[in-house]
Design a protein around this motif. Structure first.
Motif: not given
Length: 252
Positions: A67-88
């Motif tokens: 679920e963690v890895e799939d979630g990250l892929q969804q972000i990259l598919n939607k926005f094409g990038r990830l700059d900041y991650a807050v593990n809350n």
């Protein structure tokens, strides 16, 4: 300040996570909001979207690697990038004296609060290494600095989060990747207000230990999180910022 950036916030349906997502959106970032409660997350996303920008909601149980890895892929598919991650994301777990804890109670808290943070950090770090930059902020707790009774698994997990933050920060300091943490004190959220409101033994005790004589607002924690994630903290890594109204320095 953050226009064009993309931020992931786990555990963002309420409390500190929701406040953090709002501030990212307010500052111009696109926000990926992750939680296990999709109904609650949908409502929270509506609040965040009012600040402008795009919002993506993701179902993510941080204790589940896929679920963690799939979630990250969804972000990259939607926005094409990830700059900041807050593990809350996390749980408070079972409140019980240490010797009375069951294996299952201990494991549940460790699996979510510690192992879950490891899984999210690992996935995020792999991505940030591949693009050559990134910033992570983990949510620990005042309990990692000043122990509270009957909270052994939670304190063990949140202390471990600080250890992982330091270790990862050193591992990737020369890769243009920063890793920091916050350690909030007693914060007034939807989860805690039933305990903190009114006159009761636990609420009175909590208040007596805070020199500022009030609880933190989620927004006060969130402002520090966004600062640490952003380029304004470009030379800060491996640090844990305690946000507790002076509680760790002694009661008044």
């Amino acid at each position: 300040m953050l226009k064009g950036k993309v931020a992931l916030v786990t555990g963002s349906k309420s409390g500190i996570g929701l406040a953090t997502a709002k501030i990212f959106a307010r500052e111009g970032a696109k926000v990926a909001m992750a939680d296990v409660d999709m109904a609650g997350l949908a409502s929270a996303a509506k609040e965040v979207s009012q600040y402008g920008g795009e919002v993506l909601t993701i179902k993510m149980d941080i204790s589940q690697e896929k679920e963690v890895e799939d979630g990250l892929q969804q972000i990259l598919n939607k926005f094409g990038r990830l700059d900041y991650a807050v593990n809350n994301a996390g749980i408070s777990g079972t409140f019980r004296p240490f010797a009375e804890l069951t294996n299952e109670e201990f494991d549940q808290t460790i699996n979510i609060d510690l192992r879950g943070t490891f899984l999210t950090m690992r996935a995020e770090l792999k991505h940030f290494v591949s693009v050559g930059k990134g910033s992570i902020v983990n949510t620990s707790s005042l309990g990692s600095v000043v122990a509270n009774p009957t909270m052994g698994p939670y304190i063990a997990a949140k202390s471990g989060v600080i250890g992982m933050t330091k270790s990862a920060a050193v591992d990737y300091a020369d890769k243009n990747i920063r890793v920091n943490a916050v350690a909030p004190g007693v914060t007034y959220t939807g989860m805690t207000k039933s305990v903190l409101d009114g006159e009761n033994e636990l609420g009175n005790l909590a208040m007596s230990l805070i020199p500022m004589k009030r609880y933190a607002k989620p927004e006060e924690i969130a402002e520090v999180i966004v600062f640490l994630a952003s380029e304004k903290a470009s030379f800060v890594t491996g640090q844990t910022v305690v946000i507790d109204g002076g509680s760790s320095e002694g009661s008044k």
